[in-house]
Design a protein around this motif. Structure first.
Motif, PDB file in Angstrom:
ATOM      1  N   MET A   1      75.466  74.060  17.822  1.00  0.00           N
ATOM      2  CA  MET A   1      76.516  75.068  17.857  1.00  0.00           C
ATOM      3  C   MET A   1      77.643  74.655  18.823  1.00  0.00           C
ATOM      4  N   ILE A   2      77.260  74.199  20.003  1.00  0.00           N
ATOM      5  CA  ILE A   2      78.260  73.780  20.988  1.00  0.00           C
ATOM      6  C   ILE A   2      79.039  72.574  20.461  1.00  0.00           C
ATOM      7  N   ARG A   3      78.322  71.663  19.809  1.00  0.00           N
ATOM      8  CA  ARG A   3      78.974  70.480  19.246  1.00  0.00           C
ATOM      9  C   ARG A   3      80.002  70.888  18.187  1.00  0.00           C
ATOM     10  N   ARG A   4      79.697  71.869  17.379  1.00  0.00           N
ATOM     11  CA  ARG A   4      80.635  72.347  16.352  1.00  0.00           C
ATOM     12  C   ARG A   4      81.868  72.987  16.988  1.00  0.00           C
ATOM     13  N   ILE A   5      81.647  73.762  18.008  1.00  0.00           N
ATOM     14  CA  ILE A   5      82.774  74.412  18.704  1.00  0.00           C
ATOM     15  C   ILE A   5      83.683  73.358  19.329  1.00  0.00           C
ATOM     16  N   VAL A   9      87.578  72.536  18.418  1.00  0.00           N
ATOM     17  CA  VAL A   9      88.640  72.523  19.435  1.00  0.00           C
ATOM     18  C   VAL A   9      89.367  71.185  19.416  1.00  0.00           C
ATOM     19  N   LEU A  10      88.637  70.090  19.341  1.00  0.00           N
ATOM     20  CA  LEU A  10      89.243  68.769  19.287  1.00  0.00           C
ATOM     21  C   LEU A  10      90.101  68.602  18.030  1.00  0.00           C
ATOM     22  N   LEU A  11      89.601  69.046  16.895  1.00  0.00           N
ATOM     23  CA  LEU A  11      90.367  68.966  15.655  1.00  0.00           C
ATOM     24  C   LEU A  11      91.646  69.803  15.749  1.00  0.00           C
TER      25      LEU A  11
END
Length: 176
Positions: A1-5, A9-11
């Motif tokens: 979940m944190i990786r997706r967030i 944000v990076l995208l």
């Protein structure tokens, strides 16, 4: 979940940077405004402001962010045929040292001079942050026209300016 967030944000940051770098603000047409504000810090900005005055499209101009050691006569000598405008129509702002203080200086000047329409002149890569600060400082009833001076900013300059823009946006959300 944190990786997706974090990926989201990076995208979003990357897409925002692409928008920022590829769609720089453009010069405005020469329409009438009460005043012109030129933010110092780069070539051709003051030239653009003088062009507006000479065309009779504004009655006053503020050059914001002028070094305290600069004298009006010395500055006017650098711009051929401009001494008459420096005598009647151009004010030099010595109080600002950065974009935020440019906006505060401009807001005080606009209020003193009863400005209702204003043309903001700065470089294309600097316009978004300058306008952000100006919108925060000016009274709501003043109409601002962006007039960006075209430049060829480096990728590094765009990167720095984009990050400054977002840092100021976040700081303003936090009340700083």
């Amino acid at each position: 979940m944190i990786r997706r967030i974090l990926s989201f944000v990076l995208l979003a940051w990357i897409l925002g940077f692409a928008w920022f770098a590829l769609l720089l603000p453009q010069p405005a047409d020469i329409s009438k405004t009460d005043a012109v504000v030129v933010l110092t810090g780069g070539p051709n900005r003051i030239d653009r402001g003088l062009e507006i005055l000479k065309a009779g499209q504004s009655r006053k101009m503020l050059i914001s962010g002028v070094d305290r050691d600069v004298k009006p006569r010395e500055l006017s000598a650098q711009y051929e045929g401009s001494s008459r405008y420096f005598a009647c129509c151009i004010d030099l702002g010595f109080q600002s040292v950065d974009t935020r203080s440019n906006a505060l200086e401009t807001a005080r000047w606009a209020k003193r001079n009863k400005v209702r329409t204003l043309r903001l002149i700065t470089h294309d890569w600097h316009m978004r942050r300058a306008r952000f600060e100006l919108d925060r400082a000016l009274a709501d009833d003043i109409i601002v026209t962006n007039d960006a001076v075209a430049s060829q900013p480096s990728l590094n300059a765009l990167f720095k300016e984009y990050n400054k823009y977002w840092l100021r946006a976040v700081a303003s959300l936090l009340g700083i």
